[in-house]
Motif scaffolding. Structure first.
Motif, short mmCIF file in Angstrom:
data_model
loop_
_atom_site.label_atom_id
_atom_site.label_comp_id
_atom_site.label_asym_id
_atom_site.label_seq_id
_atom_site.Cartn_x
_atom_site.Cartn_y
_atom_site.Cartn_z
N LYS A 246 0.81 -1.22 0.00
CA LYS A 246 0.00 0.00 0.00
C LYS A 246 0.85 1.27 0.00
O LYS A 246 0.41 2.31 -0.51
CB LYS A 246 -0.95 0.00 1.20
CG LYS A 246 -0.27 0.15 2.56
CD LYS A 246 -1.31 0.28 3.67
CE LYS A 246 -0.67 0.57 5.01
NZ LYS A 246 -1.65 0.77 6.10
N ALA B 197 -2.67 -5.92 4.33
CA ALA B 197 -4.11 -5.64 4.45
C ALA B 197 -4.83 -6.93 4.08
O ALA B 197 -4.95 -7.27 2.89
CB ALA B 197 -4.51 -4.49 3.54
N PRO C 107 -8.28 -9.08 3.99
CA PRO C 107 -9.73 -8.93 4.11
C PRO C 107 -10.35 -10.03 4.98
O PRO C 107 -9.98 -11.21 4.87
CB PRO C 107 -10.21 -9.05 2.65
CG PRO C 107 -9.15 -9.84 1.96
CD PRO C 107 -7.85 -9.51 2.65
N ASP D 65 -13.81 -6.51 4.77
CA ASP D 65 -13.12 -5.38 5.41
C ASP D 65 -11.66 -5.75 5.67
O ASP D 65 -11.37 -6.84 6.17
CB ASP D 65 -13.80 -5.02 6.73
CG ASP D 65 -15.24 -4.56 6.54
OD1 ASP D 65 -15.49 -3.88 5.53
OD2 ASP D 65 -16.08 -4.87 7.39
N ASP D 66 -10.75 -4.83 5.35
CA ASP D 66 -9.33 -5.09 5.53
C ASP D 66 -8.93 -4.96 6.99
O ASP D 66 -9.25 -3.96 7.66
CB ASP D 66 -8.50 -4.12 4.69
CG ASP D 66 -8.47 -4.49 3.23
OD1 ASP D 66 -8.82 -5.65 2.90
OD2 ASP D 66 -8.09 -3.64 2.40
N ILE E 35 -5.46 -4.67 9.16
CA ILE E 35 -4.06 -4.32 8.91
C ILE E 35 -3.18 -5.05 9.91
O ILE E 35 -3.27 -4.83 11.12
CB ILE E 35 -3.86 -2.79 9.01
CG1 ILE E 35 -4.87 -2.05 8.14
CG2 ILE E 35 -2.44 -2.44 8.59
CD1 ILE E 35 -4.86 -2.44 6.68
N LYS F 182 -3.55 -14.69 6.63
CA LYS F 182 -4.54 -14.18 5.66
C LYS F 182 -5.73 -15.12 5.55
O LYS F 182 -6.89 -14.68 5.56
CB LYS F 182 -3.86 -14.01 4.29
CG LYS F 182 -4.79 -13.50 3.21
CD LYS F 182 -4.06 -13.35 1.88
CE LYS F 182 -4.97 -12.80 0.79
NZ LYS F 182 -4.26 -12.64 -0.51
N SER G 140 -9.71 -14.45 6.70
CA SER G 140 -10.79 -14.53 5.71
C SER G 140 -11.99 -15.31 6.23
O SER G 140 -13.10 -15.20 5.70
CB SER G 140 -10.27 -15.18 4.42
OG SER G 140 -10.03 -16.57 4.61
#
Length: 381
Positions: free
Chosen positions: A120, A249, A251, A256-257, A259, A375, A379
């Motif tokens: 990012k 980031a 999701p 919604d991400d 961090i 990650k 999810s």
């Protein structure tokens, strides 16, 4: 002017980039460890000697951190010094940002190295991804990039060196000696001198390095690098965290991400509790980590620590978070990854509201494997 890497970089610094309609950059990931820095520089140099291009047409290698952070990476400083590369001749993240802000119409085409998704912090300043060479989990993005090589290997530089070695004409290959020490530095560091985490590309380039550098003592070369990498005595907690840090980031199930910051550290947790420059106690260390969490606006922070002992390599992992805000999220993530990482409580800190630490008995899982596991866990939330 000679064909050294140092002179190549000096020539790039003299180019009036603001006159171009578009530029190409080679960009390592935001942890800017030795593999990423060596990847960015070596790709640009190798493409230059393959194309026999003018500096005005060459790829600009970007070190994806602020210049002020490079001093924390003593192994990189050592590797650059070996090739007489001056820090002043490098391009850093702030150079890319400054250039794009003052030349908004110039198209920036990026070759991503040692990562395959734009982080990012640099995303607003890159227009197109035109190439990828990486050894992390495939994000399935930029499918038209060329090259697009994503393959498990110990060091990303092994993939880069192999790619260009096969493209460069035999008559030009003697020039590879100029950049071989830089690529080799990353390779020996990431594979413990070709003794662990070795994959096909690492095995293929190792004998080429030996042929190009016949007088080099690989063991001494590696030991000096390793000593420089683990030398963090005197650094503050914040400096240790930002020395090898990546931010993601991820999701959740609602899109919604969250961090997540993951800092990789070259000492174990017990060492960190009492040896950081400002903390010198477990309580103060945790307090510093909590402040870093706040400053970075993270959902949670992870520290991946290890003892770097080749005879009995160990890993620990710690989670720093605000229990009232995201305690439930962190609990779910830990439960999801506990079996894969083989987590066992590290000490009585597991009773704390904002800090949980574990032994990570699956020592094969580095950040490269842990980040995708986190990650996936997020999810499901």
């Amino acid at each position: 002017m000679s064909n050294s890497v140092a002179n190549f970089l000096k020539s790039l610094k003299k180019q009036p980039l603001q006159l171009r309609n578009q530029i190409r950059i080679s960009c390592g990931n935001e942890s800017a460890d030795l593999d990423s820095v060596a990847s960015a520089i070596s790709y640009a140099y190798l493409e230059h000697i393959w194309a026999n291009s003018n500096p005005s047409e060459a790829i600009i290698p970007i070190i994806n951190i602020p210049q002020s952070d490079l001093i924390l990476r003593k192994d990189i400083i050592l590797s650059l010094n070996r090739l007489n590369i001056s820090v002043e001749d490098l391009f850093f993240r702030e150079d890319l940002i400054s250039f794009k802000k003052t030349n908004s119409n110039c198209i920036v085409n990026a070759i991503l190295l040692d990562h395959n998704e734009i982080p990012k912090h640099t995303a607003p300043y890159i227009d197109n991804v035109v190439g990828i060479i990486d050894h992390h989990a495939d994000s399935k993005l930029y499918l038209n990039a060329n090259p697009r090589i994503i393959k498990v290997t110990g060091s990303c530089t092994s993939l880069i060196f192999k790619y260009w070695y096969e493209k460069i004409q035999p008559s030009t290959r003697p020039l590879l000696k100029n950049v071989a020490p830089l690529c080799l530095s990353a390779a020996v560091q990431d594979t413990a001198n070709f003794k662990r985490k070795i994959e096909e590309a690492d095995l293929e380039v190792a004998p080429i390095y030996r042929d190009l550098l016949p007088e080099l003592q690989f063991d001494l070369f590696y030991n000096d690098l390793n000593e420089a990498k683990v030398d963090i005595k005197g650094l503050s907690t914040i400096d240790i965290l930002r020395k090898d840090y990546k931010e993601f980031a991820f999701p959740d199930g609602k899109g919604d991400d969250l961090i997540v910051g993951i800092a990789s550290v070259v000492k174990n947790l017990d060492w960190l509790y009492v040896n950081t420059n400002e903390s010198q106690s477990k309580e103060l260390f945790i307090k510093d980590c909590q402040q870093y969490l706040i400053d970075k606006k993270l959902t949670f922070l992870m520290i991946m620590a290890n003892n770097r002992d080749p005879k009995k390599f160990e890993r620990q992992i710690a989670f720093i978070f605000d229990k009232k805000m995201v305690g439930n999220i962190v609990d779910k993530v830990i439960r999801d990854v506990a079996e894969y990482l083989d987590l066992k409580p590290f000490d009585d800190s597991n009773t704390k509201d904002s800090y949980i630490s574990f032994h990570q008995l699956n020592v094969k899982a580095s950040r490269k494997q842990v980040a995708p596991a986190i990650k996936q866990a997020i999810s499901k939330i």
